[in-house]
Design a protein around this motif. Sequence first.
Motif, PDB file in Angstrom:
ATOM      1  N   PHE A 157       0.820  -1.208   0.000  1.00 50.71           N
ATOM      2  CA  PHE A 157       0.000   0.000   0.000  1.00 50.71           C
ATOM      3  C   PHE A 157       0.860   1.267   0.000  1.00 50.71           C
ATOM      4  CE2 PHE A 157      -3.073   3.030   1.998  1.00 50.71           C
ATOM      5  CZ  PHE A 157      -3.939   3.065   0.912  1.00 50.71           C
ATOM      6  N   ILE A 158       2.072   1.172   0.502  1.00 49.57           N
ATOM      7  CA  ILE A 158       2.989   2.320   0.419  1.00 49.57           C
ATOM      8  C   ILE A 158       3.247   2.628  -1.055  1.00 49.57           C
ATOM      9  CG2 ILE A 158       5.355   3.091   0.924  1.00 49.57           C
ATOM     10  CD1 ILE A 158       5.197   1.531   3.518  1.00 49.57           C
ATOM     11  N   GLY A 159       3.513   1.569  -1.820  1.00 47.90           N
ATOM     12  CA  GLY A 159       3.701   1.753  -3.256  1.00 47.90           C
ATOM     13  C   GLY A 159       2.436   2.286  -3.923  1.00 47.90           C
ATOM     14  N   GLU A 160       1.278   1.788  -3.480  1.00 42.80           N
ATOM     15  CA  GLU A 160       0.021   2.219  -4.101  1.00 42.80           C
ATOM     16  C   GLU A 160      -0.253   3.699  -3.858  1.00 42.80           C
ATOM     17  OE1 GLU A 160      -2.151  -1.823  -2.973  1.00 42.80           O
ATOM     18  OE2 GLU A 160      -3.558  -0.302  -3.623  1.00 42.80           O
ATOM     19  N   VAL A 220      -4.759   0.539 -16.435  1.00 40.51           N
ATOM     20  CA  VAL A 220      -3.878  -0.422 -15.768  1.00 40.51           C
ATOM     21  C   VAL A 220      -3.494  -1.497 -16.783  1.00 40.51           C
ATOM     22  CG1 VAL A 220      -3.657  -2.014 -13.828  1.00 40.51           C
ATOM     23  CG2 VAL A 220      -5.158  -0.025 -13.636  1.00 40.51           C
ATOM     24  N   ILE A 221      -2.205  -1.759 -16.942  1.00 41.61           N
ATOM     25  CA  ILE A 221      -1.782  -2.797 -17.894  1.00 41.61           C
ATOM     26  C   ILE A 221      -0.782  -3.739 -17.227  1.00 41.61           C
ATOM     27  CG2 ILE A 221      -2.102  -1.331 -19.934  1.00 41.61           C
ATOM     28  CD1 ILE A 221       1.016  -1.131 -19.989  1.00 41.61           C
ATOM     29  N   ARG A 222      -0.531  -4.891 -17.868  1.00 37.42           N
ATOM     30  CA  ARG A 222       0.467  -5.815 -17.326  1.00 37.42           C
ATOM     31  C   ARG A 222       1.305  -6.432 -18.440  1.00 37.42           C
ATOM     32  NH1 ARG A 222      -3.279 -10.969 -15.727  1.00 37.42           N
ATOM     33  NH2 ARG A 222      -4.673 -10.547 -17.454  1.00 37.42           N
ATOM     34  N   CYS A 223       2.531  -6.807 -18.098  1.00 38.46           N
ATOM     35  CA  CYS A 223       3.402  -7.531 -19.023  1.00 38.46           C
ATOM     36  C   CYS A 223       4.171  -8.591 -18.253  1.00 38.46           C
ATOM     37  CB  CYS A 223       4.432  -6.603 -19.661  1.00 38.46           C
ATOM     38  SG  CYS A 223       3.743  -5.267 -20.604  1.00 38.46           S
ATOM     39  N   THR A 224       3.987  -9.838 -18.649  1.00 44.06           N
ATOM     40  CA  THR A 224       4.727 -10.924 -17.996  1.00 44.06           C
ATOM     41  C   THR A 224       5.381 -11.842 -19.019  1.00 44.06           C
ATOM     42  OG1 THR A 224       2.811 -12.367 -18.059  1.00 44.06           O
ATOM     43  CG2 THR A 224       3.062 -11.035 -16.088  1.00 44.06           C
ATOM     44  N   GLY A 225       5.244 -11.510 -20.301  1.00 43.99           N
ATOM     45  CA  GLY A 225       5.778 -12.397 -21.325  1.00 43.99           C
ATOM     46  C   GLY A 225       4.731 -13.362 -21.846  1.00 43.99           C
ATOM     47  N   ASP A 226       3.455 -13.163 -21.472  1.00 42.91           N
ATOM     48  CA  ASP A 226       2.391 -14.045 -21.949  1.00 42.91           C
ATOM     49  C   ASP A 226       1.647 -13.403 -23.120  1.00 42.91           C
ATOM     50  OD1 ASP A 226       3.137 -15.747 -20.047  1.00 42.91           O
ATOM     51  OD2 ASP A 226       1.373 -15.523 -18.768  1.00 42.91           O
ATOM     52  N   TYR A 227       0.810 -14.208 -23.779  1.00 42.00           N
ATOM     53  CA  TYR A 227       0.175 -13.670 -24.983  1.00 42.00           C
ATOM     54  C   TYR A 227      -0.798 -12.541 -24.674  1.00 42.00           C
ATOM     55  CZ  TYR A 227      -4.436 -15.814 -24.442  1.00 42.00           C
ATOM     56  OH  TYR A 227      -5.681 -16.132 -24.012  1.00 42.00           O
ATOM     57  N   ALA A 228      -1.331 -12.538 -23.430  1.00 50.43           N
ATOM     58  CA  ALA A 228      -2.299 -11.497 -23.073  1.00 50.43           C
ATOM     59  C   ALA A 228      -1.637 -10.164 -22.715  1.00 50.43           C
ATOM     60  CB  ALA A 228      -3.151 -11.988 -21.906  1.00 50.43           C
ATOM     61  N   LEU A 258       2.412 -13.303  -9.014  1.00 47.41           N
ATOM     62  CA  LEU A 258       2.233 -12.064  -8.247  1.00 47.41           C
ATOM     63  C   LEU A 258       1.762 -10.936  -9.141  1.00 47.41           C
ATOM     64  CD1 LEU A 258       5.226 -11.850  -5.765  1.00 47.41           C
ATOM     65  CD2 LEU A 258       2.809 -11.714  -5.239  1.00 47.41           C
ATOM     66  N   VAL A 259       2.342 -10.845 -10.341  1.00 51.13           N
ATOM     67  CA  VAL A 259       1.912  -9.804 -11.279  1.00 51.13           C
ATOM     68  C   VAL A 259       0.422  -9.958 -11.556  1.00 51.13           C
ATOM     69  CG1 VAL A 259       2.077  -8.965 -13.653  1.00 51.13           C
ATOM     70  CG2 VAL A 259       4.154  -9.485 -12.374  1.00 51.13           C
ATOM     71  N   ASN A 260       0.007 -11.201 -11.813  1.00 47.59           N
ATOM     72  CA  ASN A 260      -1.403 -11.415 -12.145  1.00 47.59           C
ATOM     73  C   ASN A 260      -2.309 -11.073 -10.968  1.00 47.59           C
ATOM     74  OD1 ASN A 260      -0.868 -12.202 -14.771  1.00 47.59           O
ATOM     75  ND2 ASN A 260      -0.537 -14.335 -14.184  1.00 47.59           N
ATOM     76  N   GLU A 261      -1.884 -11.468  -9.769  1.00 41.08           N
ATOM     77  CA  GLU A 261      -2.684 -11.177  -8.577  1.00 41.08           C
ATOM     78  C   GLU A 261      -2.838  -9.662  -8.394  1.00 41.08           C
ATOM     79  OE1 GLU A 261      -1.468 -13.338  -4.933  1.00 41.08           O
ATOM     80  OE2 GLU A 261      -2.014 -11.529  -3.836  1.00 41.08           O
ATOM     81  N   ASP A 300      -5.008  -7.951 -11.139  1.00 43.47           N
ATOM     82  CA  ASP A 300      -6.448  -8.093 -10.896  1.00 43.47           C
ATOM     83  C   ASP A 300      -6.911  -7.104  -9.826  1.00 43.47           C
ATOM     84  OD1 ASP A 300      -6.610 -10.049 -12.785  1.00 43.47           O
ATOM     85  OD2 ASP A 300      -6.502 -11.727 -11.370  1.00 43.47           O
ATOM     86  N   GLN A 301      -6.114  -7.017  -8.743  1.00 41.20           N
ATOM     87  CA  GLN A 301      -6.485  -6.092  -7.659  1.00 41.20           C
ATOM     88  C   GLN A 301      -6.483  -4.643  -8.136  1.00 41.20           C
ATOM     89  OE1 GLN A 301      -3.807  -6.573  -4.351  1.00 41.20           O
ATOM     90  NE2 GLN A 301      -4.497  -8.666  -3.963  1.00 41.20           N
TER      91      GLN A 301
END
Length: 804
Positions: A109-112, A154-162, A134-137, A140-141
């Motif tokens: 939450f400090i980061g948030e 909000v976006i994410r990158c983990t090396g997956d197709y999504a 952890l990225v996915n969790e 989602d939050q």
Amino acid sequence: MHRVRADALRLGHIQTPVLFGLIEGGLTLPSLAKGPRFFKAFPESKGLRVSANISDLAGFNLPQVVIDAWLVQYPGGLNALQLSAVNDHRILDGQSLLVVAPTSSGKTFIGEMAAAAAITDQRKAVFLFPYKALVNEKYDQFLAIYGERLGMRVIRCTGDYADQAQAFFRGKYDLAVLTYEMFLNLSLNHPATLDVLGLVVVDEVQFIADPRRGIAVELLLTHLLAARERGVAPQIIALSAVIGGLNDFDTWLGAEKLVSTSRPIPLVEGVLSRSGLYRYLNADGSEARVQLVPNSAIVQRKDNPGAQDVIVPLVRALLAANPTERVIIFRNARGPAEGCARYLAADLGLPSASTIAERLPNSDLSSTSRALRECLDGGTAFHTANLSRGERVVIEQAFRDRNGIVRVLAATTTVAAGINTPASTVILAEQEFIGEENQPFTIAEYKNMAGRAGRVGYNETGRAIILADTANEQEALFRRYVLGKPEALRSSFDPDHLETWILRLLAQARRVPREEVVRLLASTYGGYVASKGNPGWQSSIAGRLAQLLAQMLRLGLAEEELGFVKLTLLGQACGRSSLSFQSAMRLVSILQALKSQGMTAEKLMVAIQALPELDDVYTPLMKKGQAENKWPQRLQQQFDEPLVRALQAQAHDQLAYCARCKRATILKWWISGVPVDMIEKDATTNPYQGRISSGDIRRFADATRFHLRPAYDIATILLLGTAPPIEEMDSLLCQLELGLPADCLDLLRLGIPLERGEYLSLRTANLKTCDQLWKATDSLLRQSLGQQRIAELNRLRPNILVGE
Ligand SMILES: Nc1ncnc2c1ncn2[C@@H]1O[C@H](COP(=O)(O)OP(=O)(O)OP(=O)(O)O)[C@@H](O)[C@H]1O
Ligand SMILES: [Mg+2]
């Protein structure tokens, strides 16, 4: 323009103003940030201090919607750690900060908060995590709180197709969540992505010491710090679990430090002997003993004494003593974790959790999926890498549920790290990681596992129990772990791998004067600490560095002009990759040998099995006898002989060569859509030694995928026109991720992700594209999908048809 022309004419001049370039999107005014002049004019606002009441944060100009959302989430307000970050360390005024605090102390939450401040200021915020899970969790939050309700991108990158990598390097986001490696890779390939960053939060930053993954953390931070030279200086917030000492990490980062040892829930730690006596340390530091399990309840069950003799009566006693008890038993390998959940299910007579089993994915089942159902029937569960992503989510939710029926979870130590599955009691049955090295847990690793005990809002005290076999062992474990102080933070820099570090550092710099190459090294955390401890350090490695540079020039990785060193295209591809120097060179020579054969994406997937990084991927094998010798031949049924022979490159021995061929064959089955239980069966040479489980298959696929993209970049430079096209590579990466044949990848556009088994049975029914699927009747769909899934699809169907 019109007015300029008219005014000029009036003065007797002709002017022709022109508008150059384009403006994309609407006009936005920059938000005015408070600077030193503002604070001079309004001294009372400098250093606004807040109370624990979250409403106070409005004083930092945060949008009310954000504050309202936080008020709902944390009605109790900020905790002491968070308060100190705001009041004493000014994170909402842009100050960089290193936070070191125990598990569950609310570091995220400090980061948030800092992210919300950055975004309000029109700065972009990035969160980095060590694991995809952890990225996915967090994605989602964050999406639920900041995206859906507050309209942040909000976006994410983990090396997956999504992934949303495009959005990342175009800057079309407010909050991005990435894995370390993904961020390092994207920022190296598109250095301008750093220029727009306002905040970088690095979570679990103690990973910098990790022998394998630490280099990525250190390089990404070095890259960020180096950007300061061109005036790019995002705020950095580094969050770390408990470590023994900072070892100048904060000074290197240029950050303030906030170190706390207090836990929101006190923790009792101790060691249990085989007599059932628990010797422990109270949260206040006093030592005590209690008979946790009656001595008579501990009886030897098999030929030799085992952990089971203690674990069964211990868990029984814990559950009986406390109706809200939740126990995690950590085991050092998948087998023991699954076995432990099994015998507890059989012996404890717990109420069945079959309602949970009904929520599990029910197609393409592995042998593990069946074992999990048996455990749930007996009221227990396990959490290991053998679970599919869908299975993991169900189990984590079930265990987290306050009134949930699953109260006992056996988990492997590696998988559980960082995942939010708090328990009231944590039992540690072994004290070492199993693997090539059989390394004992470091004290920091132990402390972080033990720290999982204690659930905010659930129980008063958490309890960690290490199991010991003998009285001597009890004493030794108590001293080492319970009384032990975690190791200080350090760099993973290893002088034996100087060439890898130099190559990767040169890839961050465009062009460096030859005599300053050594300064690149000194700019890393490892170099900073070494130079500080030994002022002669730079000159002491200058000799080796010169030799190395000469070697790189010779290999065509670097070139020199007028005293400046820079990497060649090949050098850059190697330096930006995840591969070590040695590995990149091995790949170059394999590719050169295979050059005349023609290269496809799948052949490259096979070829990289000969690289050290893939050799390091644990591959279960039957070590005795000749049984595993069949794999080269098996592989040759699918690929040509020179490729199979190329896998012999620098193999330690015949077994290592067979392991490479075995992985490649399994991968080929996986991307051809062979059901997972069939792969398990066909790839298991002997069930007692070298058993292949679903987790192994996914591990081979993930590791291959991770290194395949950089290997491809190297291949395109070496093979020029004969390299496979990028579309073929993208498709293969997707296939490896999901275990699907290329001909049904169109189904990924459905709009909801399906399970592997569902895709495969649609494919069998000849429904391989979205178009075919939308046209299919319900009765045809019922052959492949469950009722619920069909209903879900039907909700999507009309929209799509109308859209088309
Ligand atoms: N001020 C607060 N009041 C109540 N609950 C809070 C507060 N801050 C955080 N939490 C909750 O505490 C839990 C742990 O927080 P968080 O995951 O941030 O811990 P952490 O310090 O990052 O620990 P770890 O080392 O395990 O990652 C979360 O469920 C979070 O929602
Ligand atoms: Mg955390």
